[in-house]
Design a protein around this motif. Structure first.
Motif, short mmCIF file in Angstrom:
data_model
loop_
_atom_site.label_atom_id
_atom_site.label_comp_id
_atom_site.label_asym_id
_atom_site.label_seq_id
_atom_site.Cartn_x
_atom_site.Cartn_y
_atom_site.Cartn_z
N SER A 414 0.95 -1.15 0.12
CA SER A 414 0.16 -0.09 0.21
C SER A 414 0.76 1.46 0.13
N GLU A 415 0.25 2.47 -0.52
CA GLU A 415 1.11 3.47 -0.39
C GLU A 415 1.55 3.88 1.00
N THR A 416 0.41 3.68 2.04
CA THR A 416 0.73 4.11 3.30
C THR A 416 1.85 3.37 3.95
N ALA A 417 1.92 2.09 3.54
CA ALA A 417 3.28 1.34 4.01
C ALA A 417 4.56 1.86 3.35
N GLU A 418 4.67 2.06 2.16
CA GLU A 418 5.75 2.82 1.54
C GLU A 418 6.09 4.04 2.19
N ARG A 419 5.16 4.98 2.27
CA ARG A 419 5.40 6.39 3.06
C ARG A 419 5.86 6.16 4.39
N PHE A 420 5.20 5.12 5.03
CA PHE A 420 5.79 4.81 6.61
C PHE A 420 7.21 4.66 6.69
N GLY A 433 -1.14 1.66 12.81
CA GLY A 433 -2.34 1.02 13.22
C GLY A 433 -3.11 0.56 12.21
N VAL A 434 -3.10 1.24 11.14
CA VAL A 434 -3.96 0.93 9.84
C VAL A 434 -3.89 -0.53 9.47
N PHE A 458 -8.87 -1.89 14.16
CA PHE A 458 -9.33 -0.64 12.99
C PHE A 458 -10.36 -0.84 12.41
N GLY A 459 -11.18 -0.07 11.78
CA GLY A 459 -12.52 -0.09 11.01
C GLY A 459 -13.33 -0.19 12.38
N TRP A 460 -14.24 -1.16 11.88
CA TRP A 460 -15.40 -1.50 12.68
C TRP A 460 -14.82 -2.15 13.97
N VAL A 487 3.09 9.15 13.02
CA VAL A 487 1.76 8.15 13.74
C VAL A 487 0.78 7.89 12.53
N VAL A 488 0.36 6.68 12.32
CA VAL A 488 -0.49 6.24 11.05
C VAL A 488 -1.74 5.53 11.82
N LEU A 489 -2.68 6.21 11.82
CA LEU A 489 -3.95 5.52 12.43
C LEU A 489 -5.02 6.06 11.72
N ASP A 490 -6.23 5.16 11.78
CA ASP A 490 -7.41 5.55 10.85
C ASP A 490 -8.38 6.46 11.53
N ALA A 491 -9.53 6.86 11.11
CA ALA A 491 -10.19 7.93 11.58
C ALA A 491 -10.90 7.17 13.01
#
Length: 511
Positions: A414-420, A433-434, A458-460, A487-491
């Motif tokens: 994922s793009e998130t993993a690469e950016r992290f 956490g995503v 995460f999510g539900w 810090v990488v977390l979802d809403a």
């Protein structure tokens, strides 16, 4: 020369050793991306659960104490074993995969020996080992505590089933210790300790010698106590006994079970559909094997009950009785404790279904024709499973000729993993956490988890009570105290954290 070969192949260990060697060769592709998945003939994908337990083992290798320094709900044995491998060799996914390869191949070998001793048939033992190696393990061929627990319990069965005569007191002590290690790897195998003890009692009861039964039971219990007591003392000495007990025995029943409750074989249609694209000659046996994965725990339950009931009513073969008891008690939590019952988690118990089958089969050996027909069908199915698995392995490798490293595969997931990975510094605190792959984020980057929770729901799941309010508060406090730069977390995760610690609002930007 010929006489030497005859002696080798007539040995009790010839079939188990053969299964061990075949398993090693079959499992080798899992040392690198591109090996086969269980449901289809696609290349293996990294699994978030695997990342969680591997990072927990890495934390142990780095000197942290489970439960005290970070939250975990499985027993400690798996983490300690992988941590030892990381310390002696290198903290990589490949090393962990190699340990898992050895564990699975050894379990296949032990299962072969158990079935052989129960039934007296080399071919049936060989078939059980091949089914385990080519059908059961590929359903979830990753480093995970369940496989370690099953390996120890299979080793205990070997100790309880000597080639000749009843088990000695030394064997009973060893068996109790091995079961204790299985329980300490995955606590859902706990009833095996009770059932195994009962099996020892009833097997000696057949001799009508109550004193022998008591001595055997005490020897078995001493082995289990010899493993359990040092574990309790270790965590007590490190100030983690209360957290150990709560995390391993209380939290799973109150939180994990409630959020992961499933119907029996809930995802079976998806598992069958994953083979729909194969040619008919491959699709039918592959789908039949998937159905067998679901049936094996039922065989463990029904077959174990049948053998135990026969032992109550009249004299029975002690080896079959012990096997029936252990198989029954290994699968009982699946039905009474509300544990997960999807196809993957059913597969973890497949070995005990095969043991129960052997125990039932041994009761009908007097009917020669029925026994031979059953054995021929079992051996034929085992060879078919092995052939399908070999084809899947070759097909998976052909689909991914350029095998990336595990780190590269996760970075490109994922793009998130690469950016992290591009923003963190080894040794620096961070939070990821995503999508449930936080373990790999810390494992591959060398970053330190700023919280005690490798897996943040995460999510539900974040909206549920998977973690308690106190645990969310602890995670928020640790972020406030350490203030990680990334810090990488979802809403949903942010919402839970901000609810318990409003000071986090505005501390990190949302992107």
């Amino acid at each position: 020369m010929l006489s030497t070969l005859r002696r080798v192949f007539s040995s009790e260990w010839s079939a188990p050793v053969l299964v061990f060697c075949v398993s090693l060769v079959g499992f080798l592709p899992w040392l690198a991306p591109g090996g086969p998945r269980g449901w289809d003939a696609l290349p293996r994908a990294l699994n978030g659960d695997e990342g969680t337990v591997l990072y927990e083992a890495l934390r142990v290798a780095n000197g942290e104490v489970m439960y005290r320094d970070f939250f975990a709900f499985q027993g400690p044995v798996f983490s300690w074993l992988i941590a030892l491998a990381f310390t002696l060799v290198d903290p990589t996914v490949e090393v962990a995969a190699a340990v898992q390869l050895l564990i699975s191949a050894t379990t296949a070998m032990l299962l072969t020996l158990v079935v052989l001793r129960v039934t007296g048939r080399q071919t049936l033992g060989l078939a059980a080992g091949l089914i385990y190696a080519s059908l059961i393990v590929p359903a979830f061929p990753y480093a995970y505590p369940h496989w370690t627990g099953a390996a120890f319990v299979c080793a205990a069965l070997v100790a309880l089933l000597p080639s000749q005569g009843p088990p000695s007191h030394l064997r009973l002590v060893l068996a109790g210790g091995l079961v204790g290690l299985g329980v300490a790897a995955v606590q859902s195998l706990g009833p095996v300790a009770i059932g195994g003890l009962a099996a020892v009692f009833f097997s000696t009861r057949l001799t009508q010698d109550a004193r022998a039964a008591i001595r055997a039971s005490l020897a078995y219990a001493a082995g289990g106590l010899g493993v359990g007591l040092p574990i309790f003392l270790f965590f007590a000495a490190n100030g983690a006994l209360h957290r150990f007990w709560w995390s391993v025995f209380v939290w799973p029943l109150k939180h994990y079970t409630s959020i992961n409750r499933t119907t029996f074989a809930e995802n079976l249609p998806d598992a069958l559909g994953a083979h729909a694209g194969l040619d008919a000659w491959l699709r039918l046996p592959a789908q039949a094997g998937t159905v067998l994965l679901v049936a094996l725990p039922l065989i463990g339950l029904v077959g174990g009950l049948a053998v135990v009931a026969k032992g109550f009513l009249k004299q029975s073969d002690p080896k079959a009785l012990i096997s029936g008891w252990v198989s029954l008690t290994a699968v009982v939590p699946l039905y009474v404790a509300g544990s997960r019952r999807d196809v993957v988690h059913l597969a973890f118990l497949g070995a005990f279904g095969l043991v129960a089958f052997a125990a039932v089969f041994s009761q009908f050996l007097a009917n020669r024709k029925a026994a031979d027909a059953t054995m021929a069908a079992t051996v034929g199915f085992a060879l078919l499973c092995t052939g399908v698995f070999v084809w899947k392995r070759q097909h998976a490798a052909a689909l991914e000729p350029e095998r990336m490293s595990f780190r590269q595969a996760w970075a490109q997931s994922s793009e998130t993993a690469e950016r992290f990975l591009s923003h963190v510094v080894p040794g620096q605190y961070a939070v990821f956490g995503v999508d449930g792959s936080g373990g790999f984020a810390y494992f591959f980057s060398g970053a330190r988890n700023a919280t005690s929770f490798t897996y943040l729901p995460f999510g539900w799941r974040a909206k549920s009570e998977y973690l308690t309010p106190t645990q969310w508060q602890q995670a928020a406090d640790e972020i406030l105290e350490r203030q990680p730069l990334v810090v990488v977390l979802d809403a949903e995760q942010w919402q839970r954290l901000e609810q318990v610690r409003p000071q986090l609002i505005g501390l990190y930007s949302r992107r």
